[in-house]
Design an enzyme around this catalytic site. Structure first.
Site, PDB file in Angstrom:
ATOM      1  N   ARG A   1      34.733  40.032  34.699  1.00 33.84           N
ATOM      2  CA  ARG A   1      34.775  39.446  32.597  1.00 33.84           C
ATOM      3  C   ARG A   1      33.401  38.948  32.372  1.00 33.84           C
ATOM      4  O   ARG A   1      32.983  39.527  31.527  1.00 33.84           O
ATOM      5  CB  ARG A   1      35.804  39.065  33.449  1.00 33.84           C
TER       6      ARG A   1
ATOM      7  N   HIS B   1      39.354  39.914  45.494  1.00 35.02           N
ATOM      8  CA  HIS B   1      39.401  38.763  44.485  1.00 35.02           C
ATOM      9  C   HIS B   1      40.718  37.847  44.836  1.00 35.02           C
ATOM     10  O   HIS B   1      41.796  38.038  45.070  1.00 35.02           O
ATOM     11  CB  HIS B   1      40.260  39.345  43.195  1.00 35.02           C
TER      12      HIS B   1
ATOM     13  N   GLN C   1      33.265  53.245  42.553  1.00 38.46           N
ATOM     14  CA  GLN C   1      34.721  52.538  42.440  1.00 38.46           C
ATOM     15  C   GLN C   1      35.836  54.346  42.252  1.00 38.46           C
ATOM     16  O   GLN C   1      35.722  54.747  41.113  1.00 38.46           O
ATOM     17  CB  GLN C   1      35.015  51.543  41.688  1.00 38.46           C
TER      18      GLN C   1
ATOM     19  N   ASN D   1      35.687  37.428  44.621  1.00 34.63           N
ATOM     20  CA  ASN D   1      35.820  37.853  42.670  1.00 34.63           C
ATOM     21  C   ASN D   1      36.682  37.064  42.010  1.00 34.63           C
ATOM     22  O   ASN D   1      38.057  36.851  43.003  1.00 34.63           O
ATOM     23  CB  ASN D   1      36.480  39.645  43.258  1.00 34.63           C
ATOM     24  N   GLY D   2      36.663  37.252  41.828  1.00 32.21           N
ATOM     25  CA  GLY D   2      37.510  36.361  40.311  1.00 32.21           C
ATOM     26  C   GLY D   2      36.972  34.634  39.512  1.00 32.21           C
ATOM     27  O   GLY D   2      38.448  34.452  39.506  1.00 32.21           O
ATOM     28  N   GLY D   3      35.640  34.819  39.816  1.00 31.73           N
ATOM     29  CA  GLY D   3      35.562  32.927  39.083  1.00 31.73           C
ATOM     30  C   GLY D   3      35.176  32.989  38.087  1.00 31.73           C
ATOM     31  O   GLY D   3      34.996  31.978  37.521  1.00 31.73           O
TER      32      GLY D   3
ATOM     33  N   CYS E   1      43.774  46.227  41.819  1.00 37.25           N
ATOM     34  CA  CYS E   1      43.943  46.429  40.295  1.00 37.25           C
ATOM     35  C   CYS E   1      45.820  46.266  39.917  1.00 37.25           C
ATOM     36  O   CYS E   1      45.895  47.019  40.638  1.00 37.25           O
ATOM     37  CB  CYS E   1      43.895  48.156  39.511  1.00 37.25           C
TER      38      CYS E   1
END
EC number: 1.3.1.91
Length: 443
Positions: free
Chosen positions: A193, A133, A37, A164-166, A66
């Protein structure tokens, strides 16, 4: 960028910047799985980087989500979301110019309509998949993730959508990953995370105890010579609320991989692994064709060793050149004089240092003049049985010299301790190569 010598020792593929920073390290085991990435705001530079790494990775991804200032102030990351034309140019250039699948990761826009228009335009560039996200650019983990918007995107596009983002609200264990995928109608899930908190979240049988996970991670980090600051950061992410525990405090105070290992009871493992790596390094040096190379000038009577200067093994404030200069001052000898040559064929450097009319030289050529001089200083110090500034063997006399320098007359520049190791003394430099600029300049 170039492949470095250490990669042979570690059996890795390293991409190294001109200042010797390892920008990206991978290995054969990862080749079919790891996706590279990048953050970028320039299509041609993105393509140049993609072509550098494409033979060692499974795919190329562009981070367009980002929200951090270090990314957006350069026009990268979430800053691209307001410039669809640039997004299209970057992705189209990569799709046409690289042999690997190209993907990107975005955040959602303020309105669903704008978001859907953007992802449809992205899909037309020919990318293989898109990660979404489910938060806006200004939102942070404490804000709820918009599963409905990700679902609308998945239902609109024909390419795979990666949700993404959960991590904060939805994903606490392995089974939660599938629940999040179903809630978003996505093809798959990207976990960030929650995976940093405990990488064993991907085990179907459930997460392993954190202590076991951290120990396993530290072993990998040492075996692959990961920089201690990155290792420390990842471990802090795992400890989280335990950072104020006795072990957390030891980790916070650690200033090297050795100290990190000691904080987790792995001191013996560190010593054993570093000895093994040193043995591999010595064997490679012994068979290196560079070992037989000689500088252009007459070097009869020169004391030689096959050594290189690895800056990570030394204190940033105390280098072999500084140690040698200090020793010469204590012994009331003339300052060391370095004579450095550059080989035209490969633009590598070799340095000979003269101390008390004796010359010392490393038989290994190096990529910069400064590194070659440090290697020559190491040869001199080791042949005299002197300390060379490696981590853990710092000389108190150097601190004394620094304190004395503070008391000298500011106007007497000749008496002052130089502020940078590269300015310890003047020395001749013989350039045998052409004056052309290296093609790697600017990376």
């Amino acid at each position: 960028m170039c492949l470095c010598f250490l990669a042979e020792v570690l059996s890795t593929v390293d991409f190294v910047a001109p200042d010797d920073r390892v920008v990206f390290r991978t290995c054969e085991r990862e080749q079919s799985r790891v996706v590279f990435q990048m953050g970028t705001s320039d299509a041609e530079r993105a393509l140049a980087v993609a072509r550098l790494v494409e033979n060692d990775v499974a795919g190329i991804d562009v981070n367009m989500g980002c929200p951090k200032e270090y990314s957006t102030k350069g026009g990268m990351g979430a800053a691209l979301l307001s410039d669809p034309d640039k997004i299209e140019k970057i992705l189209s250039t990569l799709v046409k110019g690289t042999c690997r699948p190209v993907t990107c990761k975005i955040r959602i826009l303020p309105s669903l309509e704008d978001t859907l228009n953007l992802v449809k335009r992205i899909e037309r560039t020919g990318i293989a998949a898109i990660a979404v996200h489910g938060r806006k650019r200004e939102e942070r983990p404490q804000h709820p993730v918009s599963c409905e918007v990700i679902k609308a995107i998945a239902e609109t596009l024909s390419i795979p959508v990666i949700a993404n983002g959960g991590s904060h609200d939805h994903i606490q264990g392995f089974l939660d990953i599938e629940d999040f995928r179903q809630a978003t109608a996505a093809s798959s899930v990207m976990v960030a995370r929650a995976a940093m908190w405990n990488p064993s979240i991907f085990l179907k049988e459930g997460p392993q105890p954190l202590e076991e996970v951290m120990q396993k991670y530290i072993r990998y980090a040492v075996q692959y010579d990961n920089h201690y600051t990155n290792t420390k950061y990842c471990l802090c992410q795992m400890l989280r609320e335990q950072l104020e525990s006795p072990q957390g405090r030891l980790l916070h105070a650690a200033q090297s991989s050795r100290e990190i290992c000691e904080a987790f009871g792995l001191g013996a493992f560190y010593e054993e692994t570093t000895r093994e790596l040193d043995t591999r390094r010595a064997k490679l040096l012994a068979r290196s064709p560079e070992e037989a190379e000689e500088p252009a000038e007459d070097t009869s009577g020169v004391i030689k060793m096959a050594v290189k200067f690895d800056r990570r093994a030394y204190s940033p404030q105390i280098t072999p050149k500084m140690c040698l200069l200090e020793w010469c001052r204590r012994e009331k000898l003339a300052q060391p004089v370095y004579e450095t040559v550059q080989r035209p064929l490969d633009r590598l450097f070799c340095s000979v240092v003269t101390v008390a009319e004796q010359k010392y030289q490393s038989t290994l050529w190096d990529k910069s003049k400064k590194l070659a001089e440090q290697a020559a200083a190491i040869v001199c110090l080791r042949s005299q049985g002197l300390h060379e500034g490696r981590l853990g063997e710092e000389s108190p006399s150097l601190h004394k010299r620094k304190r004395e320098a503070l008391d000298q007359d500011p106007g007497d520049l000749r008496a002052q301790e130089p502020s940078r190791p590269g300015e310890l003394c003047k020395k001749p430099f013989v350039a045998l190569a052409s004056g052309k600029e290296s093609p790697l300049e600017g990376w």
